[in-house]
Design a protein around this motif. Structure first.
Motif, mmCIF file in Angstrom:
data_model
loop_
_atom_site.group_PDB
_atom_site.id
_atom_site.type_symbol
_atom_site.label_atom_id
_atom_site.label_comp_id
_atom_site.label_asym_id
_atom_site.label_seq_id
_atom_site.Cartn_x
_atom_site.Cartn_y
_atom_site.Cartn_z
ATOM 1 N N VAL A 47 0.853 -1.190 0.000
ATOM 2 C CA VAL A 47 0.000 0.000 0.000
ATOM 3 C C VAL A 47 0.887 1.237 0.000
ATOM 4 O O VAL A 47 1.707 1.430 0.904
ATOM 5 N N LEU A 48 0.727 2.073 -1.023
ATOM 6 C CA LEU A 48 1.560 3.264 -1.162
ATOM 7 C C LEU A 48 0.966 4.461 -0.431
ATOM 8 O O LEU A 48 1.696 5.292 0.109
ATOM 9 N N LEU A 68 -2.117 1.279 -4.366
ATOM 10 C CA LEU A 68 -1.209 0.178 -4.075
ATOM 11 C C LEU A 68 -0.550 -0.357 -5.330
ATOM 12 O O LEU A 68 -1.054 -0.193 -6.445
ATOM 13 N N GLU A 69 0.587 -0.982 -5.122
ATOM 14 C CA GLU A 69 1.289 -1.649 -6.212
ATOM 15 C C GLU A 69 0.750 -3.064 -6.326
ATOM 16 O O GLU A 69 0.710 -3.810 -5.343
ATOM 17 N N SER A 114 -13.335 -2.330 -4.717
ATOM 18 C CA SER A 114 -13.773 -2.319 -6.114
ATOM 19 C C SER A 114 -12.620 -2.860 -6.963
ATOM 20 O O SER A 114 -11.493 -2.962 -6.491
ATOM 21 N N ARG A 115 -12.916 -3.220 -8.192
ATOM 22 C CA ARG A 115 -11.852 -3.718 -9.066
ATOM 23 C C ARG A 115 -11.398 -2.580 -9.977
ATOM 24 O O ARG A 115 -12.069 -2.234 -10.944
ATOM 25 N N PRO A 116 -10.247 -1.992 -9.687
ATOM 26 C CA PRO A 116 -9.793 -0.818 -10.444
ATOM 27 C C PRO A 116 -9.031 -1.205 -11.702
ATOM 28 O O PRO A 116 -8.577 -2.345 -11.860
ATOM 29 N N LYS A 117 -8.908 -0.245 -12.592
ATOM 30 C CA LYS A 117 -8.095 -0.455 -13.778
ATOM 31 C C LYS A 117 -6.619 -0.369 -13.419
ATOM 32 O O LYS A 117 -6.225 0.270 -12.452
ATOM 33 N N LYS A 118 -5.801 -1.020 -14.236
ATOM 34 C CA LYS A 118 -4.366 -0.986 -14.016
ATOM 35 C C LYS A 118 -3.774 0.303 -14.580
ATOM 36 O O LYS A 118 -4.201 0.802 -15.617
ATOM 37 N N LYS A 119 -2.801 0.832 -13.851
ATOM 38 C CA LYS A 119 -2.020 1.963 -14.336
ATOM 39 C C LYS A 119 -0.553 1.549 -14.324
ATOM 40 O O LYS A 119 -0.063 1.039 -13.309
ATOM 41 N N ILE A 126 2.846 -1.938 -11.719
ATOM 42 C CA ILE A 126 1.403 -1.806 -11.941
ATOM 43 C C ILE A 126 0.783 -1.189 -10.691
ATOM 44 O O ILE A 126 0.891 -1.735 -9.591
ATOM 45 N N ILE A 127 0.149 -0.044 -10.854
ATOM 46 C CA ILE A 127 -0.459 0.680 -9.730
ATOM 47 C C ILE A 127 -1.973 0.626 -9.865
ATOM 48 O O ILE A 127 -2.529 0.772 -10.953
ATOM 49 N N ARG A 128 -2.642 0.432 -8.739
ATOM 50 C CA ARG A 128 -4.107 0.436 -8.726
ATOM 51 C C ARG A 128 -4.612 1.460 -7.711
ATOM 52 O O ARG A 128 -4.124 1.517 -6.585
ATOM 53 N N GLU A 129 -5.569 2.249 -8.140
ATOM 54 C CA GLU A 129 -6.272 3.183 -7.264
ATOM 55 C C GLU A 129 -7.611 2.532 -6.912
ATOM 56 O O GLU A 129 -8.488 2.393 -7.765
ATOM 57 N N VAL A 130 -7.760 2.126 -5.667
ATOM 58 C CA VAL A 130 -8.888 1.294 -5.263
ATOM 59 C C VAL A 130 -9.873 2.087 -4.411
ATOM 60 O O VAL A 130 -9.500 2.662 -3.397
#
Length: 233
Positions: A47-48, A68-69, A114-119, A126-130
């Motif tokens: 978790v970033l 998070l990564e 939730s299931r976020p898109k990959k960045k 790979i970073i996700r904003e959840v």
């Protein structure tokens, strides 16, 4: 408010550490990955950043965001995240008495993801904003498929506990009542179980359903703020 004593520290020690009269408070955060039964699976180290908010008047009272990564360990469909804030308790802080230093920690809630898109970062990470929500989201999404009837004479809290258990929410702390439903109550198909539960709670002058910092469903009678005892001094 729960007692402040925790992690081997007294209430006075923790309170002093929170107020930090010496000038600066030292805090940090940690995160746990839970399964669908709210049991800990592992600590999260990816978790970033994160934020948590609470609105007692909203249907979903606790919300969070996690950046998070993605290390492929989280199942966004079933796993949950439980964040903690930790406050440093320095050694020997209470009236000059010796005290072993350490961290007093406070859970901040249990959150469905939730299931976020990959960045993709330039580094290849790979970073996700959840976006995340408390378990009232489960009851909001779970809707009755046909007419839902509760027969006259059913105890209100028994009826609510039955709905929660049927939705998979077994960790419950529901203040009991002797009141029973005076006449048959019926809700149309498509009504969320959260709406039904809160209708029942309103009928007996309880607060709307909420989940505490450990993810337990709570139902308690409403108390006027002017009549409620102080929780913190």
């Amino acid at each position: 408010m729960r007692a402040l004593a925790r992690n081997g520290f007294t209430t006075d020690q923790v309170k002093l550490a929170i107020h930090a009269p010496w000038g600066s408070q030292q805090v940090r955060f940690r995160y746990e990955r839970l399964n669908a039964a709210n049991a800990k699976v592992a600590d999260l180290t990816n978790v970033l950043s994160a934020s948590v908010s609470q609105n007692a008047l909203a249907d979903i009272k606790r919300r969070a965001t996690f950046r998070l990564e993605d290390d492929s360990t989280i199942n966004f469909l079933s796993d949950r995240i439980k964040p903690y804030v930790q406050v440093r308790v320095p050694p020997g802080i209470l009236n000059g008495m010796p005290a072993t230093g350490g961290w007093a920690e406070f859970p901040l809630g249990v959150f469905l993801l939730s299931r976020p898109k990959k960045k993709y970062e330039a580094s290849g990470a790979i970073i996700r904003e959840v976006e995340a929500y408390d378990q009232n989201q489960v009851l909001m999404d779970d809707k009755v498929t046909g007419k839902y009837l509760i027969a006259a004479g059913t105890n209100f809290i028994t009826a609510i506990a039955t709905i929660l258990t049927g939705a998979g929410i077994t960790q419950q702390n529901l203040a009991g009542t002797t009141k029973t439903i005076p006449v048959d109550r019926e809700w149309d198909g498509g009504t969320s179980k959260l709406a039904i539960v809160n209708d029942l709670l309103e009928a007996i002058n309880y607060y709307s359903l909420y989940f505490d910092e450990d993810g337990v469903a709570i139902a308690t009678p409403y108390v006027l703020p002017s009549e409620a005892p102080s929780e913190y001094t």
